[in-house]
Design an enzyme around this catalytic site. Structure first.
Site, short mmCIF file in Angstrom:
data_model
loop_
_atom_site.label_atom_id
_atom_site.label_comp_id
_atom_site.label_asym_id
_atom_site.label_seq_id
_atom_site.Cartn_x
_atom_site.Cartn_y
_atom_site.Cartn_z
N ILE A 1 -0.29 -6.06 5.88
CA ILE A 1 -0.35 -6.40 7.48
C ILE A 1 -1.11 -7.84 7.23
CG2 ILE A 1 -1.92 -5.60 9.42
CD1 ILE A 1 -1.47 -2.74 8.40
N ASP B 1 -8.76 -12.46 -1.12
CA ASP B 1 -7.95 -11.31 -1.52
C ASP B 1 -7.89 -10.99 -3.25
OD1 ASP B 1 -5.13 -9.61 -0.20
OD2 ASP B 1 -5.77 -9.66 -2.26
N ASN B 2 -8.29 -9.79 -3.65
CA ASN B 2 -8.19 -9.79 -5.34
C ASN B 2 -6.82 -9.74 -5.84
OD1 ASN B 2 -7.86 -7.34 -4.71
ND2 ASN B 2 -9.82 -6.35 -5.57
N GLY C 1 -2.07 -6.48 -2.90
CA GLY C 1 -1.38 -7.62 -2.40
C GLY C 1 -0.84 -8.57 -3.10
N LEU D 1 -9.46 -6.53 6.30
CA LEU D 1 -8.52 -5.82 6.23
C LEU D 1 -8.45 -5.28 4.60
CD1 LEU D 1 -7.47 -6.72 8.95
CD2 LEU D 1 -5.31 -7.16 8.16
N ALA E 1 -10.74 -2.95 9.70
CA ALA E 1 -9.44 -2.10 9.82
C ALA E 1 -9.91 -0.71 9.33
CB ALA E 1 -8.53 -2.62 8.96
N TYR F 1 -10.52 8.66 1.36
CA TYR F 1 -9.93 7.81 2.08
C TYR F 1 -10.44 7.78 3.64
CZ TYR F 1 -7.13 3.96 4.28
OH TYR F 1 -6.74 2.69 4.86
N LYS G 1 -13.59 5.44 5.37
CA LYS G 1 -13.38 4.60 6.63
C LYS G 1 -14.01 5.17 7.66
CE LYS G 1 -10.32 1.53 5.57
NZ LYS G 1 -10.88 0.11 5.67
#
Ligand code: UDP
Length: 322
Positions: A12, A31-32, A36, A76, A118, A150, A154
């Site tokens: 996304i 970003d690690n 991704g 995100l 997110a 999860y 969140k």
């Protein structure tokens, strides 16, 4: 305007980055590269208004450097995918809870004004019956079933981000994504649509888990990005939790049939017990449909791309020669 997207090399995130650049934002991604990939950012990397920083949201020092000068943050970065969550609840909780805690704390000290966090339809847990609306109760399963790590992580992120808003430390919006799909999504961590499409294109059996009666709605990623950007620009959305998804329900068994038909595939449909995939005691969510009235009221926007069109686009991106 400078914005930061954490997790911007993900599925996304990378679509969001492309659209922000097309609208003349200066975009920094942190970003690690755990799930991704830089490949997702191949076009962004050529843009002079884009900056990539490899690292984790758990790294407070790096995060402070990254966020400097950012007006808005799209947060995100998260551990995602049912496969990954079931296999590694420790990373899930650490990334999602400690990561978001660190992000909010650093953002509030760095002068960022707005943070979109997110979240996920997973927070509704196994509630059943009617489309989920933002004020509904959340119903999680027992804690020895690691899937719930999860949704619970969140839910905690949401409460934390809303507290930053109510204490005037930041302006925050919580966006609950419902099964976002499209090009670049990997099936590696369990996501159903890229898996069915890959199976159909390679004429392998389509693996329907359980009896296939479970219901989902599938929202095209470019529709999700449009909604996300509109929300970020909508003053009244701050301090709110907003569902983001397609309103059109489909059973997973029907989705398998539709993928086969749309791609003229000769693959068979194979039903596989949940235990064989995720181990004994796995609980699936049988019904997951959003009420998107709030999204519509705030942004004037409804995700509309039909599922057969999404299937064709994903298929041609997975298999560009066909
Ligand atoms: N699913 C399936 N076959 C697969 C992968 C997933 O039947 O190869 C099912 C899964 O059990 C769930 C639905 O498809 O009922 C959506 O799964 P996904 O992991 O994409 O998202 P989520 O469960 O988070 O909605």
């Amino acid at each position: 305007m400078k914005v930061t997207v954490t997790g911007g090399a993900g599925f996304i995130g990378s679509h969001l980055v492309e659209e922000l650049l097309a609208r003349d934002y200066n975009v920094t991604v942190l970003d690690n590269l755990s799930t991704g990939s830089l490949k997702n950012l191949s076009s962004a990397l050529k843009n002079p208004h884009f900056n990539f920083i490899e690292g984790s949201v758990l790294d407070e020092v790096l995060l402070s450097e990254t966020l400097k000068g950012s007006e808005t943050v799209f947060h995100l970065a998260a551990s995602v995918g049912v496969r990954r969550i079931v296999d590694d609840p420790i990373t899930t909780i650490r990334t999602n809870v400690v990561g978001t805690d660190t992000l909010l704390s650093v953002a509030s000290k760095c002068g960022c004004r707005r943070v979109l966090v997110a979240s996920s339809s997973e927070v509704y847990g196994k509630s059943f019956g009617t489309p989920f609306s933002e004020e509904d109760d959340l119903l999680f399963g027992a804690t020895h079933k690691s899937r719930w790590s999860y949704g619970i992580s969140k839910a905690l992120d949401e409460i934390l981000a809303l507290a930053y808003h109510s204490k005037n430390l930041l302006m925050t919006i919580i966006v609950r994504f419902f099964n976002i799909v499209g090009e670049r999504q990997t099936g590696e961590y369990g996501m159903v649509l890229p898996r069915f499409i890959k199976q159909a294109l390679s004429r392998e059996p389509l693996t329907v888990y359980g009896n296939g009666e479970q219901v989902r709605t599938f929202c095209y990623v470019k529709d999700a990005v449009e909604a996300l950007i509109r929300l970020s620009l909508c003053e009244q959305a701050y301090g709110k939790v907003v569902n983001l998804g397609s309103p059109y329900p489909i059973r997973i068994r029907e989705l398998a049939e539709l993928v086969k038909k749309t791609l003229s595939s000769s693959s068979e449909i194979r039903f596989i017990p949940y235990e064989d995939v995720y181990g004994v005691g796995f609980e699936d969510i049988l019904y997951r449909v959003p009420d998107i009235t709030l999204l519509k009221n705030l942004t004037g926007y409804t995700p509309q791309t039909p599922i057969d069109k999404i299937i064709l686009r994903v298929a041609s991106s997975q298999n560009p020669v066909e």
